[in-house]
Enzyme design. Structure first.
Site, mmCIF file in Angstrom:
data_model
loop_
_atom_site.group_PDB
_atom_site.id
_atom_site.type_symbol
_atom_site.label_atom_id
_atom_site.label_comp_id
_atom_site.label_asym_id
_atom_site.label_seq_id
_atom_site.Cartn_x
_atom_site.Cartn_y
_atom_site.Cartn_z
ATOM 1 N N CYS A 185 -12.628 9.604 17.808
ATOM 2 C CA CYS A 185 -12.291 9.265 16.416
ATOM 3 C C CYS A 185 -13.502 9.273 15.493
ATOM 4 O O CYS A 185 -13.395 9.650 14.327
ATOM 5 C CB CYS A 185 -11.583 7.916 16.357
ATOM 6 S SG CYS A 185 -12.480 6.563 17.171
ATOM 7 N N HIS A 190 -13.683 4.253 9.989
ATOM 8 C CA HIS A 190 -15.032 4.452 10.524
ATOM 9 C C HIS A 190 -15.914 5.060 9.441
ATOM 10 O O HIS A 190 -15.531 6.021 8.767
ATOM 11 C CB HIS A 190 -15.005 5.408 11.711
ATOM 12 C CG HIS A 190 -14.463 4.810 12.978
ATOM 13 N ND1 HIS A 190 -14.137 3.481 13.117
ATOM 14 C CD2 HIS A 190 -14.207 5.394 14.194
ATOM 15 C CE1 HIS A 190 -13.701 3.270 14.349
ATOM 16 N NE2 HIS A 190 -13.724 4.398 15.007
#
Length: 367
Positions: free
Chosen positions: A158, A253
């Site tokens: 990810c 993120h």
């Protein structure tokens, strides 16, 4: 499309599996018809299997809530119930690798969120905007294993989604990158559920995530590689040095990136040229108008304090890379801050986009 393709979800009761279930609700191409999980959930209606641990914050889709959960370890249970499966399995890598191969052997393609097959040489690790040509390796994968209809395709870690599209856009435009330093600030949802204990995260930053730095530094080279002799040959550049941290953010993120171009000084792009490359970046998912593809894969913000996870992670329905603070770097050439939604683009919705690309390219036509 007159009839939706019936799909299954392996690991359907876990956090990523639940996101697949919710994100596939009302999908124009796919319909969940099969759910499988661990033996302790097998035999229960899905709503009972996730009772008191449905984490998505919305109701369980009506078409799934009463499906009987099957044992994911028995691949034959999926036969006749779905055309392909999304893998959100949570078990040891060797177990996942063997089980995904078992489904493929039965003629059931596997679109995987798991990391077990990311380094398998004939398994494409897809970011559809970047390496859609890696689908060419699937024919050799099937030949190598003797699989008729089944195959395996995976998505990368990810955290890579925060910088891979802007990196690829520059390389594609003729500005190869020699070296990068990346510091990731990764959301707690990346650790799954229940994730990182609150006592460790509140008023704190954890400067280590097991295995993340290796993934950040190496997976990009496979994504940027080329198909050769039935295998994916990794790129040699850029060299990446990463530091991966866990921060008290739920979703989103962030990466702080400094990069150096592999070019003479007078051939390097200006900041204006870099921004133009990023904002005009489009690829095959946009050309094919895939349902989950962002219209603008890269979005550049000019505020001095953006991107921010809470404000920017849902850009383009959570599928864009949002970039800000593009500026000169005193050590390398340029630096910037980038953000992506780790549980959408970086997980289930990224997997769904992979499946849409496979469908559009005809990989599900004869199932």
């Amino acid at each position: 499309m007159s009839e939706k393709i019936k799909v299954g979800v392996l690991g359907a009761t876990g956090m990523v599996g639940q996101r697949y279930i919710k994100l596939l609700e009302n999908h124009p191409w796919f319909e969940v018809s099969y759910v499988a999980a661990s033996p302790r959930s097998a035999g229960k209606p899905y709503c009972e299997a996730v009772k008191n641990r449905w984490l998505i914050g919305a109701e369980i889709p009506e078409g799934v809530r009463n499906l009987i959960v099957e044992d994911a370890n028995d691949e034959t249970k999926a036969l006749g119930k779905c055309k392909f499966v999304f893998s959100a399995l949570e078990m040891g890598k060797d177990e996942i690798k063997a089980l995904e191969a078992a489904y493929a052997k039965e003629g059931i393609p596997v679109v995987s969120n798991a990391s077990a097959n990311r380094w398998t040489e004939d398994v494409p690790m897809l970011v559809p905007e970047i390496n859609y040509s890696h689908l060419d390796v699937i024919a050799e994968q099937k030949k190598h294993h003797g699989w008729d209809k089944g195959f395996i395709a995976v998505k990368p870690n990810c955290s890579l989604q925060t910088y891979m599209m802007p990196l690829h856009a520059l390389i594609q435009a003729g500005y190869p990158v020699k070296r990068m330093i990346v510091t990731t600030l990764q959301a707690t949802s990346g650790a799954g559920y229940p994730g990182v204990p609150s006592f460790d995260m509140i008023d704190n930053i954890v400067p280590f995530i097991g295995g993340e730095e290796e993934k950040t530094e190496k997976e990009c080279l496979k994504i940027l590689g080329t198909v050769k002799d039935g295998k994916i040959e990794n790129a040699s550049l850029p060299l990446v040095s990463s530091t991966c941290t866990r921060v008290p953010v739920i979703d989103g993120h962030t990466a702080c990136v400094s990069l150096e171009f592999d070019l003479p000084e007078d051939k390097k792009p200006s900041l204006e040229e870099i921004e133009k490359i990023w904002t005009s970046y489009k690829s095959i998912p946009q050309e094919l108008n895939l349902p989950s593809a962002p219209e603008h894969p890269i979005v550049v913000r000019h505020e001095e304090n953006r991107p921010q996870p809470r404000r920017d992670r849902e850009t383009e329905k959570g599928m864009a890379c949002v970039i800000g603070r593009l500026r000169p770097c005193n050590v390398f050439d340029v630096k910037f801050v980038a953000l992506s939604h780790n549980t959408k683009r970086g997980a289930a919705l990224g997997g769904i986009l992979n499946a849409e690309l496979l469908k559009a390219k005809g990989f599900f036509d004869n199932l």
